[in-house]
Design a protein around this motif. Structure first.
Motif, PDB file in Angstrom:
ATOM      1  N   ILE A  22      -6.603  58.377  -2.174  1.00  0.00           N
ATOM      2  CA  ILE A  22      -7.070  58.659  -3.500  1.00  0.00           C
ATOM      3  C   ILE A  22      -6.925  60.157  -3.642  1.00  0.00           C
ATOM      4  O   ILE A  22      -7.423  60.710  -4.497  1.00  0.00           O
ATOM      5  N   SER A  25      -1.296  62.996  -5.150  1.00  0.00           N
ATOM      6  CA  SER A  25      -0.050  62.461  -4.616  1.00  0.00           C
ATOM      7  C   SER A  25       1.060  63.506  -4.699  1.00  0.00           C
ATOM      8  O   SER A  25       1.073  64.351  -5.579  1.00  0.00           O
ATOM      9  N   GLU A 150      -9.924  52.772  -8.421  1.00  0.00           N
ATOM     10  CA  GLU A 150      -9.882  51.821  -7.316  1.00  0.00           C
ATOM     11  C   GLU A 150     -11.287  51.285  -7.087  1.00  0.00           C
ATOM     12  O   GLU A 150     -12.252  52.040  -7.064  1.00  0.00           O
ATOM     13  N   ILE A 208      -8.325  57.239  -9.379  1.00  0.00           N
ATOM     14  CA  ILE A 208      -7.085  57.460  -8.639  1.00  0.00           C
ATOM     15  C   ILE A 208      -5.998  57.882  -9.622  1.00  0.00           C
ATOM     16  O   ILE A 208      -6.103  57.662 -10.832  1.00  0.00           O
ATOM     17  N   THR A 209      -4.948  58.477  -9.103  1.00  0.00           N
ATOM     18  CA  THR A 209      -3.885  59.006  -9.942  1.00  0.00           C
ATOM     19  C   THR A 209      -2.907  57.913 -10.367  1.00  0.00           C
ATOM     20  O   THR A 209      -2.815  56.846  -9.750  1.00  0.00           O
ATOM     21  N   LYS A 212      -0.583  57.166  -7.582  1.00  0.00           N
ATOM     22  CA  LYS A 212      -1.119  56.237  -6.589  1.00  0.00           C
ATOM     23  C   LYS A 212      -0.904  54.796  -7.047  1.00  0.00           C
ATOM     24  O   LYS A 212      -0.542  53.919  -6.252  1.00  0.00           O
ATOM     25  N   SER A 245       3.403  58.438  -2.991  1.00  0.00           N
ATOM     26  CA  SER A 245       2.024  58.801  -2.658  1.00  0.00           C
ATOM     27  C   SER A 245       1.875  58.832  -1.137  1.00  0.00           C
ATOM     28  O   SER A 245       1.457  57.842  -0.530  1.00  0.00           O
TER      29      SER A 245
END
Length: 400
Positions: A22, A25, A150, A208-209, A212, A245
């Protein structure tokens, strides 16, 4: 979405329900190399071994734009049904209402359907990862603030093609976009979760991105390819996931398993160790490492790791569900019943536990007990498609 782990062991984020998910990235170019550290402290300059998969470059990997872009039908829908609303909160309410309650947009949850946003909109069926990707793109088209989250759920396995797949889960947080001329007294937004069992306050949600999530999508596609026996294609997707990632530990576990299948045990071990350096609590990584060590004669170390993993997992009801499923598939139905009952003692909510008992008693010829647990499975189901599935089986009993 998927943590798809192979178990014979593999992890998917379907199936981050997601398949397998997480920190920031880093996107590397196709010719770049990534230095990574193993648990023993050694560093290795190249975690990839393309020569093991000679045709991997022949497979087309969807770009980020292809994964997240909406088709013309979705854009027309947004224009006609959502974007005419001036108040962003009204746009949120209308979009969420359409996603979950409108009969002309009712989504069908399919755990192994990993699709891009435009395809998900057309078919209206996908797993939670692909549904979340589509919903993200729809929310962005509505000029809303949207972020992926997530969901930290217990380890949860499903069976497919002879493998136990470890699932993960994600959802979305949608809120009005910040505007300098508008002040909202409450801008917390709402969580959009396509799994009703996870859409509560029991589980931690971590932002999270987008990168990801893209890596999760590639991981799921790689798992799908592996299960079809297309190992070069699986490598292409796992490599795309790991470079998109690099801190996504789940994909390194899957990549390590793939190296093992191709016979490079040393690289497989290093790759497992790298996954564990990223997340020491990745029990599937530890389990895979233990299986590999056992196979090369490191029996004592393998035994210590296996015992450690079992101690950690013992209080997880889904672990006992997985063990029950394994015994069921071996034809050991009485042993399976013991595991399903243990799962229910730990958590009497999930419908899958009762279905495990129903199918085991059916195999033993005890129709009365099987029907009893089918009814309990239906009662504990929250998705209409699961209720219908169990009712269909109950209808068959009435015809006996």
């Amino acid at each position: 979405m998927f943590k798809l782990y192979f178990r014979r062991v593999f992890k998917t984020l379907h199936n981050y329900r997601f398949v397998s998910l997480i920190s920031t990235s880093l996107l590397l170019g196709a010719c770049s190399t990534l230095e990574y550290s193993a648990a023993n402290g050694k560093t290795h300059n190249n975690p990839f071994k393309d020569e093991l998969f000679p045709t991997y470059q022949s497979f087309n990997i969807e770009t980020e734009d292809e994964v997240f872009s909406l088709g013309e039908d979705a854009l027309v829908y947004m224009e006609e049904s959502i974007n005419y609303l001036q108040d962003p909160k009204e746009r949120i309410d209308a979009l969420v209402d359409d996603l979950f309650t409108q009969s002309n947009f009712k989504l069908l949850y399919v755990n192994d359907a990993n699709t891009i946003a435009s395809e998900t909109f057309k078919t209206k069926s996908a797993n939670c990862l692909s549904m979340s990707i589509m919903a993200y793109s729809l929310a962005r088209e509505a000029d809303l603030e949207v972020r992926f989250q997530e969901v930290i759920i217990p380890e949860y396995w499903t069976n497919r093609e002879g493998f136990s797949l470890l699932n993960g889960h994600i959802n979305l947080r949608i809120s009005p976009r910040v505007q300098s001329n508008i002040h909202y007294f409450n801008r917390t937004g709402i969580t959009v979760d396509f799994d009703p069992l996870s859409a509560n306050d029991r589980f931690t949600n971590l932002f999270i991105t987008k990168n990801k999530v893209l890596a999760m999508y590639y991981n799921n596609k790689g798992a799908d390819a592996f299960l079809r026996g297309s190992h070069d294609e699986a490598y292409a997707y796992f490599k795309a996931s790991a470079t998109t990632s690099p801190t996504f530990d789940d994909v390194w576990v899957n990549l390590g398993y793939l190296y093992k299948v191709r016979g490079d045990l040393e690289l497989a071990q290093r790759t497992y160790e790298h996954a564990l350096a990223l997340d020491d609590d990745n029990y599937t990584g530890w389990e895979n490492l233990a299986i590999l060590l056992d196979g090369i004669g490191e029996k004592r170390q393998a035994k210590e790791i296996k015992e450690k993993v079992e101690r950690k997992r013992f209080e997880n009801p889904y672990y006992h569900l997985m063990l029950g499923d394994q015994e069921f598939n071996r034809g050991n139905w009485r042993a399976a019943i013991k595991y399903y009952r243990k799962a229910i003692r730990l958590d009497d909510g999930p419908h899958e536990f009762y279905f495990g008992l129903a199918k085991s008693y059916y195999k033993l010829g005890n129709i009365e007990r099987s029907e009893e647990y089918l009814r309990l499975a239906k009662r504990h189901s929250s998705l209409e498609q699961d209720k219908q599935h169990y009712q269909g089986k109950l209808n068959l009993f009435s015809n006996l």
